[in-house]
Design a protein around this motif. Sequence first.
Motif, PDB file in Angstrom:
ATOM      1  N   ARG A 169       0.824  -1.221   0.000  1.00 30.90           N
ATOM      2  CA  ARG A 169       0.000   0.000   0.000  1.00 30.90           C
ATOM      3  C   ARG A 169       0.855   1.266   0.000  1.00 30.90           C
ATOM      4  O   ARG A 169       0.435   2.300  -0.504  1.00 30.90           O
ATOM      5  CB  ARG A 169      -0.927  -0.003   1.203  1.00 30.90           C
ATOM      6  CG  ARG A 169      -2.031  -1.020   1.098  1.00 30.90           C
ATOM      7  CD  ARG A 169      -3.032  -0.876   2.243  1.00 30.90           C
ATOM      8  NE  ARG A 169      -4.103  -1.823   2.100  1.00 30.90           N
ATOM      9  CZ  ARG A 169      -4.199  -2.959   2.781  1.00 30.90           C
ATOM     10  NH1 ARG A 169      -3.263  -3.282   3.661  1.00 30.90           N
ATOM     11  NH2 ARG A 169      -5.213  -3.766   2.589  1.00 30.90           N
TER      12      ARG A 169
ATOM     13  N   SER B 198      -4.838  -0.503  -4.162  1.00 30.95           N
ATOM     14  CA  SER B 198      -4.291   0.742  -3.625  1.00 30.95           C
ATOM     15  C   SER B 198      -2.976   1.094  -4.313  1.00 30.95           C
ATOM     16  O   SER B 198      -2.737   2.256  -4.676  1.00 30.95           O
ATOM     17  CB  SER B 198      -4.078   0.599  -2.118  1.00 30.95           C
ATOM     18  OG  SER B 198      -3.495   1.747  -1.581  1.00 30.95           O
TER      19      SER B 198
ATOM     20  N   HIS C 182      -1.622   4.340  -7.018  1.00 27.57           N
ATOM     21  CA  HIS C 182      -0.434   5.170  -6.812  1.00 27.57           C
ATOM     22  C   HIS C 182       0.609   4.985  -7.913  1.00 27.57           C
ATOM     23  O   HIS C 182       1.769   5.368  -7.741  1.00 27.57           O
ATOM     24  CB  HIS C 182       0.191   4.863  -5.453  1.00 27.57           C
ATOM     25  CG  HIS C 182      -0.641   5.308  -4.310  1.00 27.57           C
ATOM     26  ND1 HIS C 182      -1.312   4.426  -3.511  1.00 27.57           N
ATOM     27  CD2 HIS C 182      -0.950   6.545  -3.844  1.00 27.57           C
ATOM     28  CE1 HIS C 182      -1.990   5.098  -2.593  1.00 27.57           C
ATOM     29  NE2 HIS C 182      -1.780   6.388  -2.786  1.00 27.57           N
TER      30      HIS C 182
ATOM     31  N   ASP D 128      -6.811  -6.280  -2.375  1.00 22.95           N
ATOM     32  CA  ASP D 128      -7.148  -4.943  -1.896  1.00 22.95           C
ATOM     33  C   ASP D 128      -5.908  -4.047  -1.848  1.00 22.95           C
ATOM     34  O   ASP D 128      -5.942  -2.893  -2.284  1.00 22.95           O
ATOM     35  CB  ASP D 128      -7.802  -5.041  -0.514  1.00 22.95           C
ATOM     36  CG  ASP D 128      -8.202  -3.696   0.020  1.00 22.95           C
ATOM     37  OD1 ASP D 128      -9.042  -3.033  -0.625  1.00 22.95           O
ATOM     38  OD2 ASP D 128      -7.671  -3.290   1.079  1.00 22.95           O
ATOM     39  N   ALA D 129      -4.808  -4.589  -1.344  1.00 23.47           N
ATOM     40  CA  ALA D 129      -3.561  -3.813  -1.281  1.00 23.47           C
ATOM     41  C   ALA D 129      -3.053  -3.487  -2.682  1.00 23.47           C
ATOM     42  O   ALA D 129      -2.545  -2.384  -2.929  1.00 23.47           O
ATOM     43  CB  ALA D 129      -2.504  -4.590  -0.497  1.00 23.47           C
TER      44      ALA D 129
END
Length: 59
Positions: free
Chosen positions: A18, A46, A50, A42-43
Amino acid sequence: MSTLDISRTTAPPLGDIRALNGGEVRLYPTAREREDWPRYLDALASALAHGVSVKWVRL
């Protein structure tokens, strides 16, 4: 540039994924066998937000 690997037996802490700003995460075919795979997805979402490159490794 940071490169992290995820497989069934090896993976960085979720927070490290993350926290990436750029770099690459390499997913090995066995990564989906992890019991915590949904948490890694999920990570990864994220990290993608980025600018991290997420790639499947073919063996």
